[in-house]
Design a protein around this motif. Structure first.
Motif, PDB file in Angstrom:
ATOM      1  N   SER A  46       0.840  -1.192   0.000  1.00 26.78           N
ATOM      2  CA  SER A  46       0.000   0.000   0.000  1.00 26.78           C
ATOM      3  C   SER A  46       0.878   1.245   0.000  1.00 26.78           C
ATOM      4  O   SER A  46       1.920   1.266   0.675  1.00 26.78           O
ATOM      5  CB  SER A  46      -0.921   0.024   1.220  1.00 26.78           C
ATOM      6  OG  SER A  46      -1.805  -1.064   1.186  1.00 26.78           O
ATOM      7  N   TYR A  47       0.418   2.261  -0.724  1.00 31.07           N
ATOM      8  CA  TYR A  47       1.206   3.472  -0.902  1.00 31.07           C
ATOM      9  C   TYR A  47       0.297   4.694  -0.839  1.00 31.07           C
ATOM     10  O   TYR A  47      -0.835   4.657  -1.318  1.00 31.07           O
ATOM     11  CB  TYR A  47       1.935   3.442  -2.259  1.00 31.07           C
ATOM     12  CG  TYR A  47       2.744   2.190  -2.396  1.00 31.07           C
ATOM     13  CD1 TYR A  47       4.073   2.152  -1.987  1.00 31.07           C
ATOM     14  CD2 TYR A  47       2.165   1.015  -2.861  1.00 31.07           C
ATOM     15  CE1 TYR A  47       4.798   0.977  -2.053  1.00 31.07           C
ATOM     16  CE2 TYR A  47       2.890  -0.164  -2.924  1.00 31.07           C
ATOM     17  CZ  TYR A  47       4.202  -0.180  -2.520  1.00 31.07           C
ATOM     18  OH  TYR A  47       4.908  -1.349  -2.573  1.00 31.07           O
ATOM     19  N   LYS A  48       0.797   5.764  -0.251  1.00 35.51           N
ATOM     20  CA  LYS A  48       0.092   7.042  -0.250  1.00 35.51           C
ATOM     21  C   LYS A  48       0.726   7.899  -1.329  1.00 35.51           C
ATOM     22  O   LYS A  48       1.951   7.999  -1.401  1.00 35.51           O
ATOM     23  CB  LYS A  48       0.232   7.744   1.102  1.00 35.51           C
ATOM     24  CG  LYS A  48      -0.407   9.126   1.130  1.00 35.51           C
ATOM     25  CD  LYS A  48      -0.167   9.818   2.462  1.00 35.51           C
ATOM     26  CE  LYS A  48      -0.696  11.239   2.419  1.00 35.51           C
ATOM     27  NZ  LYS A  48      -0.399  11.950   3.679  1.00 35.51           N
ATOM     28  N   LEU A  49      -0.119   8.489  -2.177  1.00 31.48           N
ATOM     29  CA  LEU A  49       0.413   9.383  -3.192  1.00 31.48           C
ATOM     30  C   LEU A  49      -0.348  10.694  -3.155  1.00 31.48           C
ATOM     31  O   LEU A  49      -1.539  10.722  -2.864  1.00 31.48           O
ATOM     32  CB  LEU A  49       0.375   8.758  -4.585  1.00 31.48           C
ATOM     33  CG  LEU A  49      -0.973   8.411  -5.188  1.00 31.48           C
ATOM     34  CD1 LEU A  49      -1.329   9.422  -6.255  1.00 31.48           C
ATOM     35  CD2 LEU A  49      -0.907   7.030  -5.786  1.00 31.48           C
ATOM     36  N   CYS A  50       0.388  11.766  -3.379  1.00 32.00           N
ATOM     37  CA  CYS A  50      -0.202  13.101  -3.443  1.00 32.00           C
ATOM     38  C   CYS A  50       0.011  13.636  -4.852  1.00 32.00           C
ATOM     39  O   CYS A  50       1.103  13.524  -5.406  1.00 32.00           O
ATOM     40  CB  CYS A  50       0.429  14.023  -2.407  1.00 32.00           C
ATOM     41  SG  CYS A  50       0.066  13.510  -0.708  1.00 32.00           S
ATOM     42  N   VAL A  51      -1.063  14.184  -5.405  1.00 29.34           N
ATOM     43  CA  VAL A  51      -1.060  14.682  -6.779  1.00 29.34           C
ATOM     44  C   VAL A  51      -1.128  16.211  -6.752  1.00 29.34           C
ATOM     45  O   VAL A  51      -1.950  16.792  -6.037  1.00 29.34           O
ATOM     46  CB  VAL A  51      -2.255  14.100  -7.563  1.00 29.34           C
ATOM     47  CG1 VAL A  51      -2.291  14.621  -8.985  1.00 29.34           C
ATOM     48  CG2 VAL A  51      -2.202  12.574  -7.549  1.00 29.34           C
ATOM     49  N   PHE A  68       9.116  -7.362  -0.198  1.00 29.66           N
ATOM     50  CA  PHE A  68      10.222  -7.502  -1.131  1.00 29.66           C
ATOM     51  C   PHE A  68      10.723  -6.103  -1.474  1.00 29.66           C
ATOM     52  O   PHE A  68      10.123  -5.400  -2.294  1.00 29.66           O
ATOM     53  CB  PHE A  68       9.784  -8.265  -2.383  1.00 29.66           C
ATOM     54  CG  PHE A  68       9.322  -9.660  -2.076  1.00 29.66           C
ATOM     55  CD1 PHE A  68      10.225 -10.710  -2.063  1.00 29.66           C
ATOM     56  CD2 PHE A  68       7.994  -9.916  -1.750  1.00 29.66           C
ATOM     57  CE1 PHE A  68       9.808 -11.993  -1.746  1.00 29.66           C
ATOM     58  CE2 PHE A  68       7.575 -11.192  -1.432  1.00 29.66           C
ATOM     59  CZ  PHE A  68       8.483 -12.234  -1.427  1.00 29.66           C
ATOM     60  N   ALA A  69      11.789  -5.686  -0.843  1.00 37.14           N
ATOM     61  CA  ALA A  69      12.284  -4.311  -0.945  1.00 37.14           C
ATOM     62  C   ALA A  69      12.534  -3.883  -2.396  1.00 37.14           C
ATOM     63  O   ALA A  69      12.210  -2.751  -2.779  1.00 37.14           O
ATOM     64  CB  ALA A  69      13.553  -4.140  -0.117  1.00 37.14           C
ATOM     65  N   ALA A  70      13.105  -4.769  -3.197  1.00 35.83           N
ATOM     66  CA  ALA A  70      13.392  -4.417  -4.595  1.00 35.83           C
ATOM     67  C   ALA A  70      12.101  -4.118  -5.354  1.00 35.83           C
ATOM     68  O   ALA A  70      12.036  -3.177  -6.153  1.00 35.83           O
ATOM     69  CB  ALA A  70      14.167  -5.539  -5.279  1.00 35.83           C
ATOM     70  N   TYR A  71      11.067  -4.899  -5.108  1.00 32.79           N
ATOM     71  CA  TYR A  71       9.793  -4.671  -5.795  1.00 32.79           C
ATOM     72  C   TYR A  71       9.112  -3.416  -5.263  1.00 32.79           C
ATOM     73  O   TYR A  71       8.527  -2.657  -6.037  1.00 32.79           O
ATOM     74  CB  TYR A  71       8.885  -5.887  -5.676  1.00 32.79           C
ATOM     75  CG  TYR A  71       7.715  -5.827  -6.636  1.00 32.79           C
ATOM     76  CD1 TYR A  71       7.913  -5.591  -7.994  1.00 32.79           C
ATOM     77  CD2 TYR A  71       6.413  -5.985  -6.193  1.00 32.79           C
ATOM     78  CE1 TYR A  71       6.849  -5.512  -8.882  1.00 32.79           C
ATOM     79  CE2 TYR A  71       5.342  -5.921  -7.066  1.00 32.79           C
ATOM     80  CZ  TYR A  71       5.565  -5.681  -8.410  1.00 32.79           C
ATOM     81  OH  TYR A  71       4.511  -5.602  -9.276  1.00 32.79           O
ATOM     82  N   ILE A  76       7.255   2.156  -6.333  1.00 43.59           N
ATOM     83  CA  ILE A  76       7.348   3.587  -6.038  1.00 43.59           C
ATOM     84  C   ILE A  76       7.851   4.364  -7.249  1.00 43.59           C
ATOM     85  O   ILE A  76       7.309   5.415  -7.593  1.00 43.59           O
ATOM     86  CB  ILE A  76       8.228   3.830  -4.791  1.00 43.59           C
ATOM     87  CG1 ILE A  76       7.487   3.324  -3.547  1.00 43.59           C
ATOM     88  CG2 ILE A  76       8.607   5.294  -4.658  1.00 43.59           C
ATOM     89  CD1 ILE A  76       8.322   3.277  -2.290  1.00 43.59           C
ATOM     90  N   ASP A  77       8.858   3.832  -7.928  1.00 47.47           N
ATOM     91  CA  ASP A  77       9.373   4.496  -9.137  1.00 47.47           C
ATOM     92  C   ASP A  77       8.289   4.622 -10.204  1.00 47.47           C
ATOM     93  O   ASP A  77       8.187   5.649 -10.884  1.00 47.47           O
ATOM     94  CB  ASP A  77      10.581   3.749  -9.697  1.00 47.47           C
ATOM     95  CG  ASP A  77      11.821   3.899  -8.841  1.00 47.47           C
ATOM     96  OD1 ASP A  77      11.857   4.811  -7.976  1.00 47.47           O
ATOM     97  OD2 ASP A  77      12.767   3.097  -9.033  1.00 47.47           O
ATOM     98  N   GLU A  78       7.480   3.585 -10.386  1.00 45.42           N
ATOM     99  CA  GLU A  78       6.409   3.620 -11.383  1.00 45.42           C
ATOM    100  C   GLU A  78       5.318   4.596 -10.980  1.00 45.42           C
ATOM    101  O   GLU A  78       4.820   5.348 -11.814  1.00 45.42           O
ATOM    102  CB  GLU A  78       5.807   2.227 -11.586  1.00 45.42           C
ATOM    103  CG  GLU A  78       6.689   1.286 -12.355  1.00 45.42           C
ATOM    104  CD  GLU A  78       6.888   1.710 -13.804  1.00 45.42           C
ATOM    105  OE1 GLU A  78       5.939   2.230 -14.439  1.00 45.42           O
ATOM    106  OE2 GLU A  78       7.996   1.533 -14.314  1.00 45.42           O
ATOM    107  N   ILE A  79       4.927   4.597  -9.705  1.00 47.55           N
ATOM    108  CA  ILE A  79       3.877   5.513  -9.255  1.00 47.55           C
ATOM    109  C   ILE A  79       4.294   6.955  -9.505  1.00 47.55           C
ATOM    110  O   ILE A  79       3.470   7.784  -9.902  1.00 47.55           O
ATOM    111  CB  ILE A  79       3.537   5.270  -7.771  1.00 47.55           C
ATOM    112  CG1 ILE A  79       2.822   3.918  -7.603  1.00 47.55           C
ATOM    113  CG2 ILE A  79       2.675   6.405  -7.217  1.00 47.55           C
ATOM    114  CD1 ILE A  79       2.583   3.503  -6.162  1.00 47.55           C
ATOM    115  N   LYS A  80       5.562   7.262  -9.319  1.00 42.87           N
ATOM    116  CA  LYS A  80       6.052   8.624  -9.544  1.00 42.87           C
ATOM    117  C   LYS A  80       5.868   9.053 -11.005  1.00 42.87           C
ATOM    118  O   LYS A  80       5.826  10.246 -11.298  1.00 42.87           O
ATOM    119  CB  LYS A  80       7.529   8.741  -9.171  1.00 42.87           C
ATOM    120  CG  LYS A  80       7.773   8.691  -7.677  1.00 42.87           C
ATOM    121  CD  LYS A  80       9.255   8.733  -7.375  1.00 42.87           C
ATOM    122  CE  LYS A  80       9.532   8.647  -5.893  1.00 42.87           C
ATOM    123  NZ  LYS A  80      10.986   8.611  -5.610  1.00 42.87           N
TER     124      LYS A  80
END
Length: 108
Positions: A46-51, A68-71, A76-80
């Motif tokens: 789960s991730y929090k994102l602000c737009v 899985f830290a690498a995943y 996170i890179d993709e969400i950005k």
């Protein structure tokens, strides 16, 4: 679902033209192997994102790791990279935050 999150979901569908969530990075072969050896058939993060007012993802923070830290880093890179139609309130674009849950099931 909070109004902002509902509007953001609609904006996501409109921005992607898919009616669904933006695509995520594939899990690397070594991470898939690690997942299979763990005995799990899926992982959830789960991730929090602000737009921002221009529809760019301004911040991403991890709420729950996939384990899985690498995943987690790839997600996170993709969400950005995701882009949204701005959230409009009272006729003007405003920043908004929401949470997303990513579920990855190991293929066959």
């Amino acid at each position: 679902m909070p109004v902002a999150a509902a509007a953001l979901a609609v904006a996501t569908e409109q921005a992607n033209g898919t009616g669904g969530s933006p695509p995520l990075a594939e899990m690397a072969d070594e991470t898939q192997a690690e997942l299979r050896s763990s005995g799990k058939d899926k992982v959830i993060g789960s991730y929090k994102l602000c737009v921002s007012v221009d529809g760019e993802v301004a911040t991403v923070s991890q709420l729950k790791s996939t384990g899985f830290a690498a995943y987690d880093g790839k997600i996170i890179d993709e969400i950005k990279r995701w882009r949204y139609l701005p959230y409009i309130y009272d006729g003007a674009p405003v920043p908004v935050c929401t949470a997303v849950t990513v579920i990855y099931a190991v293929p066959g």
